[in-house]
Structures are given as C-alpha cells and as structure tokens.
Design a protein around this motif. Structure first.
Motif, PDB file in Angstrom:
ATOM      1  N   THR A 174       0.870  -1.173   0.000  1.00  0.00           N
ATOM      2  CA  THR A 174       0.000   0.000   0.000  1.00  0.00           C
ATOM      3  C   THR A 174       0.908   1.225   0.000  1.00  0.00           C
ATOM      4  O   THR A 174       1.752   1.378   0.880  1.00  0.00           O
ATOM      5  CB  THR A 174      -0.926   0.000   1.225  1.00  0.00           C
ATOM      6  OG1 THR A 174      -1.736  -1.171   1.175  1.00  0.00           O
ATOM      7  CG2 THR A 174      -1.805   1.228   1.246  1.00  0.00           C
ATOM      8  N   VAL A 175       0.762   2.063  -1.013  1.00  0.00           N
ATOM      9  CA  VAL A 175       1.658   3.199  -1.212  1.00  0.00           C
ATOM     10  C   VAL A 175       0.880   4.344  -1.872  1.00  0.00           C
ATOM     11  O   VAL A 175      -0.085   4.112  -2.599  1.00  0.00           O
ATOM     12  CB  VAL A 175       2.890   2.769  -2.065  1.00  0.00           C
ATOM     13  CG1 VAL A 175       2.485   2.303  -3.445  1.00  0.00           C
ATOM     14  CG2 VAL A 175       3.920   3.851  -2.141  1.00  0.00           C
ATOM     15  N   HIS A 176       1.295   5.563  -1.596  1.00  0.00           N
ATOM     16  CA  HIS A 176       0.632   6.740  -2.168  1.00  0.00           C
ATOM     17  C   HIS A 176       1.045   6.959  -3.622  1.00  0.00           C
ATOM     18  O   HIS A 176       2.215   6.824  -3.969  1.00  0.00           O
ATOM     19  CB  HIS A 176       0.997   8.005  -1.385  1.00  0.00           C
ATOM     20  CG  HIS A 176       0.412   8.042  -0.013  1.00  0.00           C
ATOM     21  ND1 HIS A 176      -0.856   8.508   0.233  1.00  0.00           N
ATOM     22  CD2 HIS A 176       0.913   7.670   1.186  1.00  0.00           C
ATOM     23  CE1 HIS A 176      -1.106   8.423   1.524  1.00  0.00           C
ATOM     24  NE2 HIS A 176      -0.046   7.912   2.133  1.00  0.00           N
ATOM     25  N   LEU A 177       0.081   7.336  -4.448  1.00  0.00           N
ATOM     26  CA  LEU A 177       0.333   7.898  -5.771  1.00  0.00           C
ATOM     27  C   LEU A 177       0.365   9.395  -5.529  1.00  0.00           C
ATOM     28  O   LEU A 177      -0.595   9.967  -4.997  1.00  0.00           O
ATOM     29  CB  LEU A 177      -0.780   7.519  -6.750  1.00  0.00           C
ATOM     30  CG  LEU A 177      -0.633   8.047  -8.177  1.00  0.00           C
ATOM     31  CD1 LEU A 177       0.557   7.369  -8.864  1.00  0.00           C
ATOM     32  CD2 LEU A 177      -1.905   7.815  -8.970  1.00  0.00           C
ATOM     33  N   ARG A 178       1.475  10.059  -5.845  1.00  0.00           N
ATOM     34  CA  ARG A 178       1.660  11.468  -5.476  1.00  0.00           C
ATOM     35  C   ARG A 178       1.680  12.380  -6.701  1.00  0.00           C
ATOM     36  O   ARG A 178       1.945  11.950  -7.820  1.00  0.00           O
ATOM     37  CB  ARG A 178       2.943  11.615  -4.677  1.00  0.00           C
ATOM     38  CG  ARG A 178       2.887  10.821  -3.376  1.00  0.00           C
ATOM     39  CD  ARG A 178       3.760  11.437  -2.318  1.00  0.00           C
ATOM     40  NE  ARG A 178       3.613  10.755  -1.043  1.00  0.00           N
ATOM     41  CZ  ARG A 178       2.871  11.197  -0.044  1.00  0.00           C
ATOM     42  NH1 ARG A 178       2.203  12.324  -0.162  1.00  0.00           N
ATOM     43  NH2 ARG A 178       2.799  10.529   1.091  1.00  0.00           N
ATOM     44  N   SER A 179       1.430  13.665  -6.448  1.00  0.00           N
ATOM     45  CA  SER A 179       1.396  14.661  -7.518  1.00  0.00           C
ATOM     46  C   SER A 179       2.787  15.043  -8.007  1.00  0.00           C
ATOM     47  O   SER A 179       2.914  15.677  -9.056  1.00  0.00           O
ATOM     48  CB  SER A 179       0.643  15.909  -7.052  1.00  0.00           C
ATOM     49  OG  SER A 179       1.316  16.505  -5.956  1.00  0.00           O
TER      50      SER A 179
END
Length: 104
Positions: free
Chosen positions: A36-41
């Motif tokens: 589980t990991v963030h997709l970032r801008s």
C-alpha cells in the motif's frame, strides 16, 4: 481408419493454442504495486497524495524517472478508486515488473 478433415484439425490446434497462453516478458506489461503506497502529484513524499495504491494494482510503464520516483499511471481503476490513466508519481521501490499473458 477415420480421417479428420484438415480444417477441423487446424481449428483444434488453434483452440489448444488459445487455451494455453504463454507468459510474456514484463516489457509492455507494466508494473504492479507491492505494498500500500501513495500515488503522489510529484516525485517526493512532500507532494500531495492522489490516493493509495494497493498490492497488485497495475501501473503503466514509467513516463519519467527522478531520484527513485517514477511518473506512471494506473492501467485500470485501482482498488482504492484512482481512475485508470490518472498520472502520478510512485516510489520505484514499491513497484515490480508485472507478468501478463500473451495470447498471440
């Protein structure tokens, strides 16, 4: 002795080939999240999260790479609801090459 018409034999061989697809190499198959990991801008933890990727979410081949971060996009709607094609950045350590089925 009974003979099988050539067309029937060819159709049977084609059907067998389609039912047992070969594994294709990772190239062109994209990547998948391993945790589980963030997709970032942007390429770093200080950038806004666009949503979470879950293990197994399929991601496209990187469009850019910067300091261990890859700019990529979900190939399908993610488990957490990020729409397919939404570009963002993911820490490369949380992606692995995906294996896809080759039906050719």
């Amino acid at each position: 002795m009974r003979k099988i018409p050539l067309a029937a034999a060819a159709a049977a061989a084609l059907g067998a080939a389609l039912l047992s697809p070969a594994l294709a190499p990772a190239s062109g198959c994209g990547y998948e999240a391993t945790a589980t990991v963030h997709l970032r801008s942007g390429p770093g933890a200080r950038y806004t999260s666009l949503g979470l990727l879950r293990p197994g979410d399929r991601m496209g081949d990187p469009r850019a790479r910067r300091h261990g971060w890859w700019r990529t996009f979900p190939m399908d709607r993610t488990q957490s609801g990020i729409p397919a094609g939404k570009p963002g950045w993911v820490k490369a350590a949380y992606l692995r090459p995906s294996v896809c089925m080759n039906l050719d």
